[in-house]
Design a protein around this motif. Structure first.
Motif, short mmCIF file in Angstrom:
data_model
loop_
_atom_site.label_atom_id
_atom_site.label_comp_id
_atom_site.label_asym_id
_atom_site.label_seq_id
_atom_site.Cartn_x
_atom_site.Cartn_y
_atom_site.Cartn_z
N LEU A 104 64.31 32.68 80.42
CA LEU A 104 63.08 33.23 80.99
C LEU A 104 62.95 32.90 82.48
O LEU A 104 62.26 33.61 83.21
N ALA A 153 62.13 27.09 78.83
CA ALA A 153 62.13 28.45 79.38
C ALA A 153 63.49 28.79 79.98
O ALA A 153 63.99 29.91 79.83
N PHE A 174 58.65 39.12 79.10
CA PHE A 174 57.90 38.22 78.23
C PHE A 174 56.44 38.14 78.67
O PHE A 174 55.52 38.24 77.86
N LEU A 223 54.78 30.82 83.42
CA LEU A 223 55.45 32.07 83.77
C LEU A 223 54.48 33.06 84.38
O LEU A 223 54.83 33.81 85.30
N LYS A 262 63.95 38.90 82.07
CA LYS A 262 63.55 38.59 80.70
C LYS A 262 62.20 37.87 80.68
O LYS A 262 61.34 38.16 79.86
N GLY A 263 62.00 36.95 81.62
CA GLY A 263 60.73 36.24 81.73
C GLY A 263 59.59 37.17 82.11
O GLY A 263 58.47 37.06 81.61
#
Length: 146
Positions: free
Chosen positions: A92, A87, A109, A27, A105-106
């Motif tokens: 994510l 993920a 994170f 990510l 959201k990812g």
């Protein structure tokens, strides 16, 4: 007569095989070194392979400067696909057949992981590359595989 006694103890899992470690690392690639926060899975495999060794990291920096990747091939790790599946299940990323995209959201994170200074070395490296490793560069190598 001598006897042997065995005690079962938990074995540690290498960080590279821990799903959360791999998810966060990939990510961060999407956040820090990908245009539009998206990438092909093959490109993510390249970054996964490069991040494992300093010599590979240096070689990719040279490739970024020359705009030509000089790896004839790289390892394809099945844990990358597993990490991306997990993920996506957690929201994510969104994934299509060709592209993986970081969601809001990812991104949140990743920002949290960066705030906690958990991946400082990887983050600094990815920031130094910026978006210099393009899909076109990866595609040029992949075309030679077939």
């Amino acid at each position: 007569m001598a006897t042997l006694e065995f005690n079962v103890r938990p074995s540690s899992v290498l960080p590279d095989h821990r799903p959360l470690f791999k998810i966060t690392q990939l990510l961060l690639v999407l956040l820090l070194s990908s245009r539009g926060r998206k990438s092909s899975l093959v490109r993510l495999q390249l970054f996964n392979w490069v991040l494992k060794e300093d010599a590979r990291r240096e070689k990719l920096v040279r490739a970024a400067k020359s705009q030509e990747i000089d790896f004839p091939a790289w390892g394809l790790d099945p844990t990358v696909q597993t990490a991306m599946t997990l993920a996506a299940a957690d929201g994510l990323i969104t994934a299509t057949a060709k592209t993986v995209t970081l969601t809001d959201k990812g991104s949140t994170f990743c920002q949290r992981a960066l705030e906690e200074q958990l991946y400082d070395e990887d983050a600094a490296y990815l920031r130094s590359l910026k978006t210099s490793i393009t899909e076109k560069m990866v595609d040029n190598i992949v075309e030679k595989w077939v």
